[in-house]
Scaffold this active site. Structure first.
Site: not given
Ligand code: UD1
Length: 422
Positions: A22-23, A118, A123, A126-127, A309, A401
């Site tokens: 899925k991801n 969520c 979530r 910023d990055l 996950d 989902r």
């Molecule tokens: C993806 C996966 C999700 C999985 C997660 C971590 C998809 C569609 N989803 O989510 O199933 O649980 O990786 O392996 O691929 N963060 C920030 N700033 C940002 C982005 C992220 O602080 O701009 C933080 C998030 O709040 C979280 C951590 O980084 O605490 C991990 O997030 P991230 O790796 O971005 O996960 P997703 O890509 O959203």
């Protein structure tokens, strides 16, 4: 609303085919926005999240056809008509934000709603934003939307992520494929889904090196073309079904699974006393019925660490282990919503901040429980396999989902599971 009824009925036996990830698919689909030529994905999972991404791409003007019962997605973004990812779609699925990088690179601007919080945490984005700004985009937040524009196009840059975010890595890599010059992304995420995305982008003509390591280098090109790409195996679905015989006893072969996708998870599973064998067709998991698993400590981490996950599903196993296990969640701040539900089934779990202490009990007892998110819901089904009596999991739309045909797959190995329309 539908519910799933599970009745613990002893050891499982047989095989389960694991779907495409899925991801990975949710990152591969937006890559269609980078080219006017068709992008075809095979081995796609049949899930409501994939439908949501299809609706989003269509709202931008892409054509997306679902063929062979949903296992092939044929997409074309020849004529785009919008660059706006609407709140109504983004709030349903955070991965919608993965259209930001491709739209910006192709159209020079994009408007993407912020996803909001969520169930599992804040979530933020910023990055993503910092990385795209380093590539020359101007981004401002207005009316709940990130308004991004790159009036003079994107330019390659040196970027170091503060944290190896999966989504930020995907957005930045996709945007950089069409930027002028070279981008070096340090502290990039190393997840197999990133590797899969890069392989597809390379088939489309992108020049990228270093996927699967912390440094990804992208040499921008003028245009990308079409490609046909097979989606990598879903390592989370794989780990989830590997836990079914671990919890209920018996022997199940998960077809399509490979150790490299789930090594740190397998290490922990083996530590509990479960046997795992790599075969020519997948991963075979075995636990003698009656023998209790041993407690282990688990800390979630970015790849190649133990995946967040799979934390909820692993907790379901450890509720019946001999001894006391500690689960440390380091990726999301609020990801123990399954703990109180498992407690309703007789589990002994004490949550303090990011740590859950699980004292194993000999047997769980079936109960009505509520799914709070995707992985939590499947952990409750797994727990139901080992429980005495009937477990009714409500709010199963979360499950749709991320898990295709969960009832059929579990019944195929002898579990007593049914979906009840509500
Ligand atoms: C993806 C996966 C999700 C999985 C997660 C971590 C998809 C569609 N989803 O989510 O199933 O649980 O990786 O392996 O691929 N963060 C920030 N700033 C940002 C982005 C992220 O602080 O701009 C933080 C998030 O709040 C979280 C951590 O980084 O605490 C991990 O997030 P991230 O790796 O971005 O996960 P997703 O890509 O959203």
């Amino acid at each position: 609303m539908d519910s799933i009824v599970v009745t613990g009925n002893g050891p499982l036996s047989g095989e389960i085919a694991i779907a495409g990830a899925k991801n990975a698919c949710l990152a591969l689909m937006p890559a269609t926005l980078l080219t006017e030529e068709p992008l075809i994905l095979t081995g796609a999972p049949r899930l409501s999240d994939i439908k949501t991404m299809t609706v989003l791409l269509e709202s931008l003007g892409a054509d997306a056809a679902s063929l062979q019962d949903g296992q092939v997605l044929a997409m074309s973004s020849h004529d785009l008509k919008s660059t706006r990812a609407d709140y109504d779609i983004v709030r349903k699925m955070r991965a919608s934000n993965l259209v930001l990088g491709p739209l910006l690179a192709r159209e020079g601007h994009a408007e993407v709603s912020l996803p909001g919080g969520c169930a599992i945490g804040a979530r933020p984005m910023d990055l993503h934003q910092d990385g795209l700004e380093a590539l020359g985009a101007e981004i401002e937040l207005r009316d709940g939307y990130l308004h991004a524009k790159a009036a003079n196009g994107l330019r390659g840059a040196q970027i170091a992520l503060r944290f190896p975010s999966v989504g930020a890595t995907e957005n930045i890599v996709m945007a950089a494929t069409l930027a002028k010059g070279t981008t070096v992304l340090d502290n990039a995420a190393r997840e197999p889904e990133i590797v899969d995305l890069v392989r597809c982008l390379r088939a489309m003509g992108a020049q990228i090196e270093g996927e699967g390591t912390s440094r990804i280098e992208i040499q921008g090109v003028d245009r990308l073309g079409g490609a046909t790409h097979r989606v990598v195996t879903d390592r989370i679905e794989l780990g989830t079904y590997m836990l079914a015989p671990a919890i209920a006893g018996g022997e199940v072969e998960c077809l399509g699974g490979t150790l490299d996708l789930v090594q740190s998870f397998v290490d922990k599973l083996v530590e509990t006393g479960v046997e795992v064998e790599e075969t020519a067709r997948g991963l075979k998991v075995r636990r003698a019925p009656g023998a209790r698993v041993q407690a282990v400590d688990v800390e979630t981490a970015v790849f190649p660490g133990f995946p967040t996950d799979l934390q909820a599903q692993m907790m379901a196993l450890l509720t019946t282990a001999e001894g006391v296990s500690q689960l440390h969640e380091t990726i999301f701040e609020n990801r123990f919503m399954h703990a109180p539900e498992l407690t309703r089934m007789g589990a002994e779990i004490d949550v303090q901040g990011g740590t859950a202490t699980v004292t194993g009990v000999a047997r769980l007892k079936g109960a009505p429980v509520m799914a709070t998110d995707l992985r939590a819901s499947v952990s409750l089904i797994l727990a139901g396999l080992a429980a005495e009596g009937e477990t009714v999991v409500n709010r199963v739309y979360h499950l749709d989902r991320g898990y295709e045909q969960v009832v059929r797959k579990l019944r195929g190995v002898g579990a007593q599971v049914e979906r009840v329309k509500g």
